[in-house]
Design a protein around this motif. Structure first.
Motif, PDB file in Angstrom:
ATOM      1  N   ALA A  24      10.939  -8.553   2.630  1.00  0.00           N
ATOM      2  CA  ALA A  24       9.455  -8.754   2.887  1.00  0.00           C
ATOM      3  C   ALA A  24       8.916  -7.770   4.064  1.00  0.00           C
ATOM      4  CB  ALA A  24       9.105 -10.102   2.840  1.00  0.00           C
ATOM      5  N   GLY A  25       9.752  -7.901   5.040  1.00  0.00           N
ATOM      6  CA  GLY A  25       9.338  -7.233   6.322  1.00  0.00           C
ATOM      7  C   GLY A  25       9.649  -5.732   6.190  1.00  0.00           C
ATOM      8  N   GLN A  26      10.462  -5.103   5.513  1.00  0.00           N
ATOM      9  CA  GLN A  26      10.807  -3.767   5.009  1.00  0.00           C
ATOM     10  C   GLN A  26       9.463  -3.433   3.957  1.00  0.00           C
ATOM     11  OE1 GLN A  26      12.933  -2.491   7.147  1.00  0.00           O
ATOM     12  NE2 GLN A  26      14.179  -1.418   5.686  1.00  0.00           N
ATOM     13  N   GLU A  27       9.254  -4.189   3.201  1.00  0.00           N
ATOM     14  CA  GLU A  27       8.119  -3.989   2.126  1.00  0.00           C
ATOM     15  C   GLU A  27       6.768  -3.833   3.054  1.00  0.00           C
ATOM     16  OE1 GLU A  27       5.932  -2.616  -0.896  1.00  0.00           O
ATOM     17  OE2 GLU A  27       8.167  -2.610  -0.558  1.00  0.00           O
ATOM     18  N   GLY A  28       6.489  -4.754   4.000  1.00  0.00           N
ATOM     19  CA  GLY A  28       5.377  -4.872   4.822  1.00  0.00           C
ATOM     20  C   GLY A  28       5.153  -3.503   5.779  1.00  0.00           C
ATOM     21  N   GLY A  29       6.433  -3.130   6.073  1.00  0.00           N
ATOM     22  CA  GLY A  29       6.136  -1.789   6.967  1.00  0.00           C
ATOM     23  C   GLY A  29       6.142  -0.644   6.031  1.00  0.00           C
ATOM     24  N   ARG A  30       6.508  -0.561   4.880  1.00  0.00           N
ATOM     25  CA  ARG A  30       6.475   0.396   3.955  1.00  0.00           C
ATOM     26  C   ARG A  30       4.762   0.521   3.588  1.00  0.00           C
ATOM     27  NH1 ARG A  30      10.733   0.787   1.500  1.00  0.00           N
ATOM     28  NH2 ARG A  30      10.718  -1.311   0.716  1.00  0.00           N
ATOM     29  N   VAL A  31       4.257  -0.490   3.302  1.00  0.00           N
ATOM     30  CA  VAL A  31       2.869  -0.481   2.729  1.00  0.00           C
ATOM     31  C   VAL A  31       2.002  -0.196   4.099  1.00  0.00           C
ATOM     32  CG1 VAL A  31       1.100  -2.252   2.223  1.00  0.00           C
ATOM     33  CG2 VAL A  31       2.989  -2.441   1.258  1.00  0.00           C
ATOM     34  N   GLN A  32       2.268  -0.534   5.184  1.00  0.00           N
ATOM     35  CA  GLN A  32       1.548  -0.333   6.315  1.00  0.00           C
ATOM     36  C   GLN A  32       1.572   1.031   6.807  1.00  0.00           C
ATOM     37  OE1 GLN A  32       1.505  -3.411   9.338  1.00  0.00           O
ATOM     38  NE2 GLN A  32       1.833  -4.889   7.905  1.00  0.00           N
TER      39      GLN A  32
END
Length: 64
Positions: A24-32
């Motif tokens: 989830a942290g990786q995906e949040g960074g990707r989205v941002q």
């Protein structure tokens, strides 16, 4: 030797590279739009020596 997974920018260690909190942290960074850090396997003692603490999702129940 016990291996755990970390990223260079994180402050937690994970017992699995598939941990939902890590992903989830990786995906949040990707989205941002952040530059994502690699997920690296390191020795638990090394992670702790660098001030990492256990992930609340995967780390506390599997490691003492």
């Amino acid at each position: 030797m016990t291996d755990v997974w970390v990223t260079a920018a994180g402050d937690r260690y994970h017992t699995s590279p598939d941990c939902m909190a890590l992903q989830a942290g990786q995906e949040g960074g990707r989205v941002q739009g952040y530059e994502l850090r690699d997920i690296d396997k390191v020795d638990l003692d090394k992670a702790r020596a660098f001030g990492r603490s256990a992930c609340a999702i995967c780390g506390t129940s599997r490691l003492a």
